[in-house]
Design a protein around this motif. Structure first.
Motif, mmCIF file in Angstrom:
data_model
loop_
_atom_site.group_PDB
_atom_site.id
_atom_site.type_symbol
_atom_site.label_atom_id
_atom_site.label_comp_id
_atom_site.label_asym_id
_atom_site.label_seq_id
_atom_site.Cartn_x
_atom_site.Cartn_y
_atom_site.Cartn_z
ATOM 1 N N GLN A 131 -8.351 -0.269 10.842
ATOM 2 C CA GLN A 131 -9.627 -0.518 10.169
ATOM 3 C C GLN A 131 -10.164 -1.911 10.471
ATOM 4 O O GLN A 131 -11.364 -2.140 10.465
ATOM 5 C CB GLN A 131 -9.467 -0.362 8.648
ATOM 6 C CG GLN A 131 -9.249 1.049 8.160
ATOM 7 C CD GLN A 131 -9.052 1.099 6.657
ATOM 8 O OE1 GLN A 131 -9.284 0.121 5.945
ATOM 9 N NE2 GLN A 131 -8.617 2.243 6.161
ATOM 10 N N GLN A 132 -9.256 -2.864 10.689
ATOM 11 C CA GLN A 132 -9.662 -4.246 10.912
ATOM 12 C C GLN A 132 -9.792 -4.596 12.393
ATOM 13 O O GLN A 132 -9.916 -5.769 12.752
ATOM 14 C CB GLN A 132 -8.655 -5.182 10.251
ATOM 15 C CG GLN A 132 -8.651 -5.109 8.739
ATOM 16 C CD GLN A 132 -10.011 -5.446 8.150
ATOM 17 O OE1 GLN A 132 -10.588 -6.482 8.438
ATOM 18 N NE2 GLN A 132 -10.543 -4.564 7.330
ATOM 19 N N VAL A 133 -9.776 -3.583 13.244
ATOM 20 C CA VAL A 133 -9.807 -3.811 14.689
ATOM 21 C C VAL A 133 -11.126 -3.310 15.258
ATOM 22 O O VAL A 133 -11.521 -2.163 15.015
ATOM 23 C CB VAL A 133 -8.627 -3.090 15.376
ATOM 24 C CG1 VAL A 133 -8.683 -3.289 16.880
ATOM 25 C CG2 VAL A 133 -7.300 -3.603 14.826
ATOM 26 N N THR A 163 10.546 9.769 13.614
ATOM 27 C CA THR A 163 9.981 10.903 12.876
ATOM 28 C C THR A 163 8.860 10.393 11.994
ATOM 29 O O THR A 163 8.917 9.260 11.485
ATOM 30 C CB THR A 163 11.044 11.600 12.015
ATOM 31 O OG1 THR A 163 11.594 10.645 11.091
ATOM 32 C CG2 THR A 163 12.151 12.169 12.884
ATOM 33 N N ASP A 164 7.848 11.219 11.795
ATOM 34 C CA ASP A 164 6.671 10.778 11.046
ATOM 35 C C ASP A 164 6.903 10.809 9.544
ATOM 36 O O ASP A 164 6.243 10.120 8.794
ATOM 37 C CB ASP A 164 5.464 11.655 11.397
ATOM 38 C CG ASP A 164 4.153 11.016 10.928
ATOM 39 O OD1 ASP A 164 3.972 9.806 11.172
ATOM 40 O OD2 ASP A 164 3.349 11.729 10.316
ATOM 41 N N ASN A 216 -0.803 7.258 8.543
ATOM 42 C CA ASN A 216 -1.499 6.468 7.533
ATOM 43 C C ASN A 216 -1.478 4.986 7.886
ATOM 44 O O ASN A 216 -2.479 4.277 7.749
ATOM 45 C CB ASN A 216 -0.855 6.650 6.159
ATOM 46 C CG ASN A 216 -0.997 8.040 5.587
ATOM 47 O OD1 ASN A 216 -0.146 8.480 4.822
ATOM 48 N ND2 ASN A 216 -2.058 8.754 5.956
ATOM 49 N N VAL A 217 -0.304 4.519 8.333
ATOM 50 C CA VAL A 217 -0.154 3.104 8.682
ATOM 51 C C VAL A 217 -1.090 2.735 9.831
ATOM 52 O O VAL A 217 -1.852 1.766 9.749
ATOM 53 C CB VAL A 217 1.303 2.797 9.078
ATOM 54 C CG1 VAL A 217 1.416 1.392 9.663
ATOM 55 C CG2 VAL A 217 2.219 2.935 7.883
ATOM 56 N N ALA A 218 -1.019 3.497 10.917
ATOM 57 C CA ALA A 218 -1.815 3.188 12.104
ATOM 58 C C ALA A 218 -3.312 3.225 11.791
ATOM 59 O O ALA A 218 -4.075 2.347 12.209
ATOM 60 C CB ALA A 218 -1.474 4.161 13.222
ATOM 61 N N LEU A 270 0.836 -1.195 0.000
ATOM 62 C CA LEU A 270 0.000 0.000 0.000
ATOM 63 C C LEU A 270 0.873 1.248 0.000
ATOM 64 O O LEU A 270 1.878 1.314 0.715
ATOM 65 C CB LEU A 270 -0.914 0.005 1.228
ATOM 66 C CG LEU A 270 -1.975 -1.100 1.276
ATOM 67 C CD1 LEU A 270 -2.853 -0.938 2.511
ATOM 68 C CD2 LEU A 270 -2.841 -1.086 0.013
ATOM 69 N N PRO A 271 0.504 2.252 -0.761
ATOM 70 C CA PRO A 271 1.323 3.468 -0.884
ATOM 71 C C PRO A 271 1.108 4.447 0.272
ATOM 72 O O PRO A 271 0.657 5.579 0.083
ATOM 73 C CB PRO A 271 0.852 4.059 -2.212
ATOM 74 C CG PRO A 271 -0.592 3.643 -2.310
ATOM 75 C CD PRO A 271 -0.657 2.270 -1.682
#
Length: 274
Positions: free
Chosen positions: A157-159, A178-179, A150-152, A143-144
């Motif tokens: 979404q599946q939790v 760093t983000d 974005n990752v978190a 995934l881009p």
């Protein structure tokens, strides 16, 4: 019953013998799967670069899959797509009384712009060794994503709401300093399975270099939320405290139950000894 005992008659002994004789470049991982009321550790993955397997690589791979009781339709698909693979992975997994065999084809990157769009990275062929009629195909797409936020957000979404605080705590253990990290450094995969509602996300966290001991309290928090046997979990943690955590996978299995999988480094000698 140990992992090796579970699969003694289903290809693992043959694979270990082939590794000892051929000595190919090898990466070996174990994993922990947490589901409601379930702690499962009889899981492992053997990984090889296809270029190192020689001219007969596809024949070697198909033979190993046959010894692992792969259905013929899976063998046909593996042979068809093998040319595009730069790594092949063989997996063994016990879930209760069910024994699962796996062959993953890891596809080559498509170019420097690959991180800008979702792309197919793995084809996962999985089958029940107990029941030859059960066989599925999973697709793993990169995934881009560009930031940790974005990752978190994507993985959560599946939790379900009741699990979100515990999962958020665990994911936070791997947040970069760093983000503004590059998407390629995050290595987030979206996993979907043909013919079922299984969906999950897999995050490669090897670069963080956390050991099991570093993050065990957060894993215990998730296990408690899933009502898992804490004694079993603590035994796993004690056995693997110095192992490097490699992947964190979060999602729902094919019957809709939530799960967490922790993949970690392992010494293949321990599999041989136990």
């Amino acid at each position: 019953m140990t992992l090796r005992e579970c699969f003694a008659e289903f290809g693992m002994e043959n694979l270990l013998r082939w590794i000892a004789e051929s000595r190919p470049p090898l990466n070996f991982e174990r994993s922990l799967r947490l589901q409601p009321d379930t702690v499962e550790v009889r899981r492992c993955l053997f990984s090889f670069p296809t270029a190192a397997l020689g001219n007969s690589a596809v024949d070697e791979v198909l033979q190993i899959c046959r010894l692992m009781s792969s259905p013929e339709q899976q063998l046909t698909a593996i042979q068809r797509f093998f040319r595009g693979a730069e790594h092949v992975h063989f997996g063994f997994e016990c879930t209760g009384d069910t024994a699962i065999g796996k062959c993953y084809l890891e596809l080559a990157d498509s170019g420097p712009a690959a991180s800008e769009t979702a792309r197919l990275k793995f084809l996962g062929y999985k089958w029940s060794i107990n029941d030859p009629s059960v066989a599925v195909v999973s697709r793993y797409r990169t995934l881009p994503v560009k930031t940790w936020a974005n990752v978190a957000e994507t993985m959560q979404q599946q939790v379900s709401a009741d699990l979100r605080p515990a999962m958020s705590q665990l994911l936070g253990e791997f947040q970069p300093a760093t983000d503004g990290v590059e998407a390629a450094e995050l290595n987030l995969l979206e996993v979907e399975e043909e013919g079922s509602n299984r969906r999950s996300y897999d995050l490669n966290v090897y670069a963080v270099e956390h050991t099991v001991a570093d993050v065990v309290q957060s894993i215990r928090t998730v296990a408690a939320a899933l009502h898992c046997n804490m004694q079993q979990l603590d035994q796993w943690a004690a056995d693997n405290r110095e192992a490097t955590v490699g992947h964190v996978a979060v999602g729902q299995n094919r019957v809709g139950l939530p799960f967490l999988t922790i993949y970690h480094s392992a010494d293949i000698k321990q599999l041989i000894l136990k």
